[in-house]
Design an enzyme around this catalytic site. Structure first.
Site, PDB file in Angstrom:
ATOM      1  N   GLU B 144      48.429  79.915  51.792  1.00 16.41           N
ATOM      2  CA  GLU B 144      48.419  78.710  51.087  1.00 16.41           C
ATOM      3  C   GLU B 144      47.334  77.695  51.607  1.00 16.41           C
ATOM      4  O   GLU B 144      47.338  77.518  52.887  1.00 16.41           O
ATOM      5  CB  GLU B 144      49.801  77.903  51.084  1.00 16.41           C
ATOM      6  CG  GLU B 144      49.421  76.459  50.480  1.00 16.41           C
ATOM      7  CD  GLU B 144      50.638  75.678  50.384  1.00 16.41           C
ATOM      8  OE1 GLU B 144      51.927  76.034  50.883  1.00 16.41           O
ATOM      9  OE2 GLU B 144      50.869  74.631  49.685  1.00 16.41           O
ATOM     10  N   ASP B 210      50.799  69.090  67.120  1.00 17.44           N
ATOM     11  CA  ASP B 210      49.802  68.153  66.775  1.00 17.44           C
ATOM     12  C   ASP B 210      50.199  66.945  68.012  1.00 17.44           C
ATOM     13  O   ASP B 210      51.482  66.551  68.109  1.00 17.44           O
ATOM     14  CB  ASP B 210      50.528  67.607  65.577  1.00 17.44           C
ATOM     15  CG  ASP B 210      49.498  66.399  65.091  1.00 17.44           C
ATOM     16  OD1 ASP B 210      48.827  66.068  65.702  1.00 17.44           O
ATOM     17  OD2 ASP B 210      49.883  65.897  63.960  1.00 17.44           O
ATOM     18  N   ASP B 212      48.995  63.004  68.699  1.00 19.37           N
ATOM     19  CA  ASP B 212      48.493  62.155  68.317  1.00 19.37           C
ATOM     20  C   ASP B 212      48.542  60.665  69.280  1.00 19.37           C
ATOM     21  O   ASP B 212      49.518  60.450  69.600  1.00 19.37           O
ATOM     22  CB  ASP B 212      49.099  61.604  67.012  1.00 19.37           C
ATOM     23  CG  ASP B 212      48.171  60.818  65.890  1.00 19.37           C
ATOM     24  OD1 ASP B 212      47.929  61.147  64.861  1.00 19.37           O
ATOM     25  OD2 ASP B 212      47.553  59.903  66.526  1.00 19.37           O
ATOM     26  N   CYS B 232      41.759  56.372  76.946  1.00 19.82           N
ATOM     27  CA  CYS B 232      42.886  56.935  76.313  1.00 19.82           C
ATOM     28  C   CYS B 232      42.978  58.412  76.075  1.00 19.82           C
ATOM     29  O   CYS B 232      43.852  58.931  75.752  1.00 19.82           O
ATOM     30  CB  CYS B 232      43.539  55.950  75.136  1.00 19.82           C
ATOM     31  SG  CYS B 232      42.548  55.668  73.905  1.00 19.82           S
ATOM     32  N   GLY B 265      43.208  62.504  67.934  1.00 17.20           N
ATOM     33  CA  GLY B 265      44.510  63.534  68.403  1.00 17.20           C
ATOM     34  C   GLY B 265      43.772  64.872  68.701  1.00 17.20           C
ATOM     35  O   GLY B 265      42.485  65.062  68.341  1.00 17.20           O
ATOM     36  N   HIS B 419      54.747  74.253  57.235  1.00 18.24           N
ATOM     37  CA  HIS B 419      54.074  72.765  57.634  1.00 18.24           C
ATOM     38  C   HIS B 419      52.593  73.105  57.420  1.00 18.24           C
ATOM     39  O   HIS B 419      52.019  74.099  57.901  1.00 18.24           O
ATOM     40  CB  HIS B 419      54.389  72.337  58.762  1.00 18.24           C
ATOM     41  CG  HIS B 419      54.258  70.811  59.075  1.00 18.24           C
ATOM     42  ND1 HIS B 419      55.422  69.997  58.809  1.00 18.24           N
ATOM     43  CD2 HIS B 419      53.093  69.955  59.150  1.00 18.24           C
ATOM     44  CE1 HIS B 419      55.025  68.839  58.914  1.00 18.24           C
ATOM     45  NE2 HIS B 419      53.734  68.809  58.847  1.00 18.24           N
ATOM     46  N   LEU B 420      51.923  72.193  56.754  1.00 20.23           N
ATOM     47  CA  LEU B 420      50.624  72.410  56.667  1.00 20.23           C
ATOM     48  C   LEU B 420      49.860  71.633  57.799  1.00 20.23           C
ATOM     49  O   LEU B 420      50.041  70.447  58.110  1.00 20.23           O
ATOM     50  CB  LEU B 420      50.053  71.866  55.025  1.00 20.23           C
ATOM     51  CG  LEU B 420      50.578  72.499  53.926  1.00 20.23           C
ATOM     52  CD1 LEU B 420      51.318  71.859  53.012  1.00 20.23           C
ATOM     53  CD2 LEU B 420      49.457  73.410  53.453  1.00 20.23           C
ATOM     54  N   LYS B 422      45.643  70.319  58.941  1.00 23.35           N
ATOM     55  CA  LYS B 422      44.267  70.396  58.522  1.00 23.35           C
ATOM     56  C   LYS B 422      43.432  71.265  59.176  1.00 23.35           C
ATOM     57  O   LYS B 422      43.615  71.598  60.406  1.00 23.35           O
ATOM     58  CB  LYS B 422      43.727  68.983  58.918  1.00 23.35           C
ATOM     59  CG  LYS B 422      42.373  68.963  58.662  1.00 23.35           C
ATOM     60  CD  LYS B 422      41.898  67.216  58.703  1.00 23.35           C
ATOM     61  CE  LYS B 422      42.362  66.717  59.808  1.00 23.35           C
ATOM     62  NZ  LYS B 422      41.472  65.512  60.097  1.00 23.35           N
TER      63      LYS B 422
END
Lengths: 504, 520
Positions: B144, B210, B212, B232, B265, B419-420, B422
């Site tokens: 997908e 992920d 962030d 940071c 992130g 879960h998708l 990027k």
């Protein structure tokens, strides 16, 4: 006409070679042996039983499973569940050991038939069966358990002494978890370890109760129980799917099918879900305008969301989801709900609202979304169970997710200042009984009304049992606080021939 | 083969456009964002112009060299290579140098994006990465993809047999970004034609993480919300170190790719076959194993772990100690003001100790975090508290180190198979930065603000053309830009992954004929 019969070996004598045909073969009667109380239910029973037995045994088992499920809905700890269930389970002290184990065996397989039909039922069934298995495994004495585990032939690789010495510090760190660091060195060395693929013990990995290296989990002996349970549920799930595929062949049997259908329909659980739309309370003015006023009846989870929303003019995704569904549950219509959100998100433009948030609200009401979402009315309001397992934030259950100080501040801002209650909440929180804390607060806030309701017999005890759903909290709170008004209105209605409508 | 390829070129856009417009039309039923009806029209119109372009190209046939026509799938070249591009420019499909129009180009400028996806995006390696084999398989075909269109509509369940068709659709729809989802048991485009719902279910996806910087807002002092700086970014650096070590040493995964997420992130893609096939329960187990910092803004103390420390935690703690001292205490200075210091005090046990620390710090405002951290031990030693439990204090200090350094993962991303996330190398629409892979061997050198932006890359191509016009070797566009090291890194990652998968396959099948013809 029938020509194939010349060379056929008499069916009774023929060796069933082809495994694919094995399932069509007549069952040959085999006396089952039950050396252990526990059973992995690998071989189906083959002896004859009567139809009454068939039904009765299944119902008996079902009762226990339903009880188990109820316990889990009420967030009981494993220990509490065990004491609750114990009287229901037969004890193996009697001479009828064989009969009991046989009943256990048969009833399990009957219920498999009843619950194999849909994926939902299968999942539920395997969940409660696993719970039952875990309970029994925990209750067994060490010797019997060891003998049972031995008989299973699960392949796990023992950790050699050499490897154990090499990894001594790591293993020690893992092993003394359960003993609070008090375990002696000697005992640690005696502990036997085995090594398996980590994927076999995901629950131990998740809670960091095993040592991991290069994809292998080093499992201490006493945790092997969890592996047995994982294995049990994995095998059961697989078997259930096979059963589901075999089910259509059962359709021809008009004696069993009705019983099985009946069984799967009566697997009724205590109502932890909340009927979606017919929950509006008569006479309550449930509109966007009135929401601040109504929020006094909200449980802490919803009240906190309401406050965060008022303060920030925004809520994050999960907060919006939880709150929207809650509002739907108290009977706020979609139109009013959209108005409410629009007014609350007062720092953004109409355009942004329509683009980013409108859809979500409509989705929750089942107004948009895929076919299944629309048919399902957009999902039901979250139960306490669901709220507690949400990731923490302004959403979720404050009793579970807040620190005690912050929780106390929240409660005080809602007018709960009684030291005794706060202390009780603190204890409940420490014991992880968040719903108890919530009910405690409810009883405190409504103590006058509750007393009156019971004294005057307006509500029965049954109507006042433990709350396990935020919307139930609201409904009960609203009804109690407006008891007087309701009664008046009822009388008015009766007197005025029903033409006086409530809520203006 | 090549012939067919060139036919597809001309033929499909029209058909695709129709399918696309249809899909667009009913997004309403499964998309998060409402799509106004006019969008469908708009998309269609856009598609039409694209089709015209293609048609014109076709009629001007003689201009296209024969070898260009035959530049099919077998070619080793990345699609948009420079010899072809001047011709395309003459059809106006993209301007030669958008940079000439001034530097003020926004990253989301469709023309810039188009040039990027046409000339620089590593379609071929993306395909190989997801396909795990040079010839198209279901690993790619049933995968997908989801597009976020320019109007913020979200188009899910897109799938493509080959990277060419994916590329074409991206160029047609010009999504502001696209995401990668799982491989399904059937083609995602056919999901509505399947009779029962269980026939369409996710089978495999890379295990993703992920991280962030917004999750660090309560402990970073230099920036907040969407802004970041190199100070940071160190939080991400330490997070990568810890998670990477755990995935490799503990779980035994080998193919882990870290990708800069374009703004603030990083994402991890764990591509081992075993990781891809994991079900939700196993993903949840790994996420739980890695999660240490729990709770929201109101939870109080966020790290509550059992003692003795699990080997994973103690290893992480060792790795994080110096970061805590240098990157947190010295650089972030998180407890300088007295309100900030209050946060620290709340995490410490023993009321008496806390009281004497508070007194000390109140008398010297502006004391640095380094000194304050050291004060805890000095004050404890002077016997400020009679019944001080030094064990508890040490534990609390460890917890504080973890709370300020341990990775804060968005674990919902990791828990679910469907879960998708990027895609790597997509341009972040806000910053214009390309989501490039991060080299973990020189992790400390990675500077998120030095990552090439789409504007700079397009400029680089033009600059290169001017200086070295006539080289004989066929140079691809990405090789002319600062994207080169990143794509090379991606390429070697993909090749290693593919080789590994192939070896397993060969071992299993002992059938070399099928695969032997390819070369890397």
């Amino acid at each position: 006409m029938i020509r194939q019969d010349f060379n056929r070996i008499d069916s009774k004598r023929r060796n069933v070679v082809d495994h694919r045909k094995k399932q069509f073969a007549d069952p040959s009667y085999k006396e089952a042996q039950y050396p252990h109380r526990l059973n992995f239910y690998a071989t189906p029973p083959t002896a004859d039983i009567t139809l009454e037995q068939f039904e009765q045994w299944a119902i008996d088992r079902l009762r226990i499973l339903a009880e188990l499920e109820a316990c889990s809905f009420r967030n009981k700890t494993p220990a509490e569940t065990a004491t609750h269930i114990k009287p229901l389970l037969d004890n193996s002290s009697s001479t009828q050991l064989f009969a009991q184990r046989q009943k256990d065996h048969y009833s399990h397989f009957i219920l498999r038939l009843a619950f194999a039909a849909t994926e939902d039922l299968r999942r539920r069934f395997s969940r409660v069966e696993t719970m039952l298995f875990r309970l029994r495994l925990g209750a067994d004495d060490m010797r019997e358990r060891a003998a049972f585990v031995q008989s299973l032939n699960i392949d796990w690789e023992p950790v050699t002494d050499e490897e154990r010495r090499e990894l001594a510090t790591e293993l020690a760190a893992v092993s003394s978890f359960a003993y609070g660091g008090k375990k002696t060195l000697q005992a640690q060395e005696d502990e036997s370890w085995c090594k398996v693929d980590w994927e076999r013990v995901p629950d131990l990995v998740e809670t960091r109760r095993v040592f991991l290296r290069a994809g292998k989990a080093y499992v201490p002996a006493r945790e092997q129980q969890s592996m047995v349970i994982t294995e049990f549920s994995a095998r059961l799930e697989r078997a259930l799917e096979l059963t589901a595929r075999a089910l259509p062949r059962l359709d021809e049997d008009d004696r069993l099918t009705p019983i099985l259908n009946h069984l799967s329909k009566t697997f009724i659980v205590p109502d932890a879900t909340f009927g979606g739309n017919n929950t509006a309370i008569d006479g309550a003015e449930i509109t966007a305008r009135n929401m601040d006023n109504l929020s006094q009846h909200f449980p802490m989870c919803a009240m906190n969301l309401h406050k965060s929303l008022k303060r920030d003019a925004h809520l994050k995704h999960f907060g919006r989801l939880q709150y929207t569904l809650f509002l739907k549950g108290i009977g706020l219509s979609l139109e009013e709900c959209l108005v409410f959100w629009r007014q609350s998100f007062n720092r953004i433009t109409d355009d942004t609202f329509n683009k980013e948030y409108r859809y979500g609200v409509r989705y929750s009401y089942g107004d948009v979304g895929g076919d299944s979402n629309r048919r399902g009315g957009g999902g039901s309001p979250y139960s306490c169970q669901k709220v507690m397992t949400m990731p923490p934030g302004p959403h979720g259950c404050p009793y579970g997710h807040f620190s005690m100080d912050n929780l106390a501040a929240l409660l005080q801002s809602a007018g709960v200042n009684d030291r005794g209650v706060l202390q009780g909440v603190k204890e409940d929180k420490e014991h992880k009984k968040f719903h108890m804390a919530c009910n405690r607060v409810f009883e405190h806030i409504h103590k006058n009304e509750l007393k009156r309701a019971i004294d005057e017999g307006i509500m029965t005890e049954a109507q006042l049992e433990t709350i396990v759903h935020p919307n139930e909290y609201f409904k009960r709170s609203y009804l109690l606080k407006n008891m007087g008004k309701m009664q008046q209105q009822q009388q008015q209605q009766q007197g005025g021939g029903g033409d006086v409508k409530m809520g203006e | 083969m090549a012939d067919a390829g060139s036919f597809i070129h001309v033929d499909t856009p029209a058909a695709d456009a129709k399918a696309g417009a249809e899909a667009e039309g009913d997004t309403d039923s499964y998309v998060h964002v409402d799509t106004p009806a006019s969008d469908a029209v708009q998309v269609k119109a856009e598609a039409d112009t694209e089709t015209e372009d293609q048609v014109i190209k076709n009629t001007k046939g003689p201009e296209i060299k024969l070898e260009d026509l035959f530049e099919g799938m077998d070619s080793d070249d990345e699609f948009p290579s420079s010899p072809v591009s001047p011709k395309r420019e003459s059809f106006g499909s993209f301007p030669s140098s958008p940079s000439e129009n001034g530097v003020s180009h926004k990253a989301s400028d469709p023309e810039l994006m188009r040039s990027f996806y046409q000339r620089l995006f590593p379609w071929r390696y993306l395909f190989q990465w997801l396909n795990h084999s040079p010839t198209p398989t279901n690993d790619f075909g049933h995968r997908e993809f989801a597009f976020t269109l320019q109007n913020d509509a979200y188009l899910r369940y897109q799938s493509f047999p080959t990277s060419d068709l994916l590329r074409k659709d991206v160029l047609r729809l010009m999504p502001s970004r696209f995401e990668i989802g799982p491989v399904y048991s059937a083609n995602p485009r056919d999901r509505k034609t399947l009779r029962n719902s269980t026939a369409f279910r996710p089978l495999a996806k890379e295990l993703c993480f992920d991280i962030d910087l917004t999750d660090y807002d309560d402990i970073r002092t230099c920036c907040d919300k969407t802004t970041i700086c190199i100070k940071c970014w160190q939080f991400i650096t330490m997070a990568i170190k810890v998670v990477d070590a755990a995935l490799r040493d503990d779980f035994g995964f080998k193919y882990i790719m870290w990708v800069y997420s374009g703004r603030r992130g990083a994402h991890a893609w764990v591509c081992d076959k075993k990781a891809r096939a994991m079900d939700d329960q196993k993903r949840k187990a790994i996420a739980g194993y890695l999660e240490v910092v729990r709770g929201g803004e109101k939870s109080g103390k966020k790290v509550n772990i059992r003692r003795p420390l699990h080997p994973h935690i103690s290893r992480s703690l060792d790795a994080l100690k110096t970061h805590f001292q240098e990157d947190v205490l010295e650089v972030q200075d998180p407890w300088r003001s007295s309100e900030q210091a209050e946060k620290l005090l709340q995490l410490l046990p023993d009321a008496q100790l806390v009281e004497s620390l508070r007194k000390k710090w109140d008398s010297s405002p502006g004391r640095s975090s380094v000194s304050k951290w050291a004060d805890i031990d000095t004050v404890a030693k002077t016997g400020a508290s009679q019944k001080l439990d030094s064990r508890a204090l040490l534990d609390a200090k460890q917890d504080i180190v973890l709370e300020y350094t341990y990775p804060r993962l968005d674990i919902e991303v990791s828990k679910k198979l469907n879960h998708l996330l990027k895609s790597p190398f997509v341009v972040h629409p806000g910053t214009g930065r390309v989501c490039v892979p991060i080299d973990t061997r020189s992790l400390g050198d990675f500077d998120p603000l030095g990552v090439p932006t789409v504007q700079s890359l397009i400029k680089e191509i033009d600059a290169w053309q001017e200086s070295e016009e006539d080289t004989e070797k066929h140079v691809q566009d990405w090789e002319k830009t600062s994207l080169k090291p990143y794509i090379e890194q991606f390429r070697s990652f993909v090749i290693a992954l593919m080789r590994d998968e192939r070896e397993v396959k060969v071992k299993q099948e002992r059938d070399e004929d099928e695969i032997g013809s390819t070369d890397f």
